[in-house]
Scaffold this motif. Structure first.
Motif: not given
Ligand SMILES: NC(=O)c1ccc[n+]([C@@H]2O[C@H](COP(=O)([O-])OP(=O)(O)OC[C@H]3O[C@@H](n4cnc5c(N)ncnc54)[C@H](OP(=O)(O)O)[C@@H]3O)[C@@H](O)[C@H]2O)c1
Length: 246
Positions: A24-25, A28, A243
């Motif tokens: 996810a990091l 993004a 997040m």
């Protein structure tokens, strides 16, 4: 007004959740470093820059946070990696770095489960009793020593890496495998090895739950070791929550 700096995250890993967090990091485009303790021979590749090895206690971690300009710490270590989590709380307090833990819910017994809860590995040894049993000891490599006090049992171990030293248990065999595991696979493992009782840590999460479902299907008792204590800290249950926090 000072402009807000873009975040630079330190992700403490070694779990399935940490791998999802890393994805996810990376997706993004958040600048982040993934940290492994270096316990396994072949750590899973990550879509983030990786560092490996201890920091040198809470002080070492605090120094690392300062030196690397870390703005946020995400502790996605295993619920039984309590020393690392305690150090993270201390180091973040000392450096005023915002901290969040990404932590799985503990497992709860359901209908048909035959679970005994114990506070630690020594409690599990006591709960096994004197009469020899065939035990699936699903607790990893690090806390095996406690079971040397009960050498009469036959132990089946499941380890990520083949053992490099003799096991501290005279009647033991190891299968080498890395999760996530399936219920069908774990049912076959328990039946093939004629397992009578399972000892596990209350890790939580889907990948390691298969053995508990398999135990329920086969009517086998489970001795479940409670999680060790960690100080209060903000906890997220999902990657999306982390997040949003960032
Ligand atoms: N314990 C388990 O059952 C279990 C199960 C699956 C995966 N893991 C993973 O295996 C790793 C080690 O677990 P553990 O139970 O040995 O931890 P622990 O007992 O809490 O940590 C002992 C020391 O290992 C170093 N360390 C731990 N996690 C680290 C990380 N992610 N990055 C850098 N250093 C780390 C730290 O050394 P310094 O003090 O020198 O910084 C820490 O003080 C963790 O990444 C954890 O997520 C653990």
């Amino acid at each position: 007004m000072t402009p807000l700096l873009p975040p630079r995250v330190l992700l403490l890993g070694g779990t399935t959740e940490a791998a999802a967090m890393a994805r996810a990091l990376a997706e993004a485009g958040v600048e982040a470093v993934y940290s492994y303790a270096g316990r396994t021979g072949s750590p899973v590749a990550q879509p983030l820059p990786v560092r490996i090895g201890g920091f040198g206690g809470a002080e070492g971690l605090a120094a690392y946070l300062r030196a690397e300009g870390i703005t946020h710490l995400v502790d996605a270590t295993h619920p039984f990696a309590a020393q690392m989590s305690r150090n993270a709380v201390k180091a973040c307090a000392a450096t005023q770095t915002p901290l969040i833990a990404l932590e799985r819910e503990p497992w709860q017994a359901g209908e048909g489960d035959r679970w005994t809860h114990v506070p630690d590995p020594a409690g599990a040894v006591a709960a096994l009793g004197q009469a020899p049993q065939r035990v699936f000891l699903a607790i990893g490599r690090q806390t095996l020593d406690a079971f040397a006090a009960a050498p009469q049992h036959h132990y089946l171990l499941r380890l990520v890496d083949p053992p490099t030293e003799p096991l501290p248990l005279p009647l033991a065999e190891a299968v080498i495998a890395r999760g996530p595991f399936t219920v069908a696979g774990d049912r076959a493992l328990l039946s093939d090895h004629r397992i009578e009782v399972i000892v596990a840590k209350n890790a939580g999460g889907a990948g390691a739950e298969a053995k508990l479902v398999a135990a329920r299907d086969l009517g086998l008792p489970v001795i479940l070791i409670d999680r060790p204590w960690v100080p209060d800290r903000p906890v997220a249950r999902t990657v999306a929550e982390v997040m949003a926090w960032l």
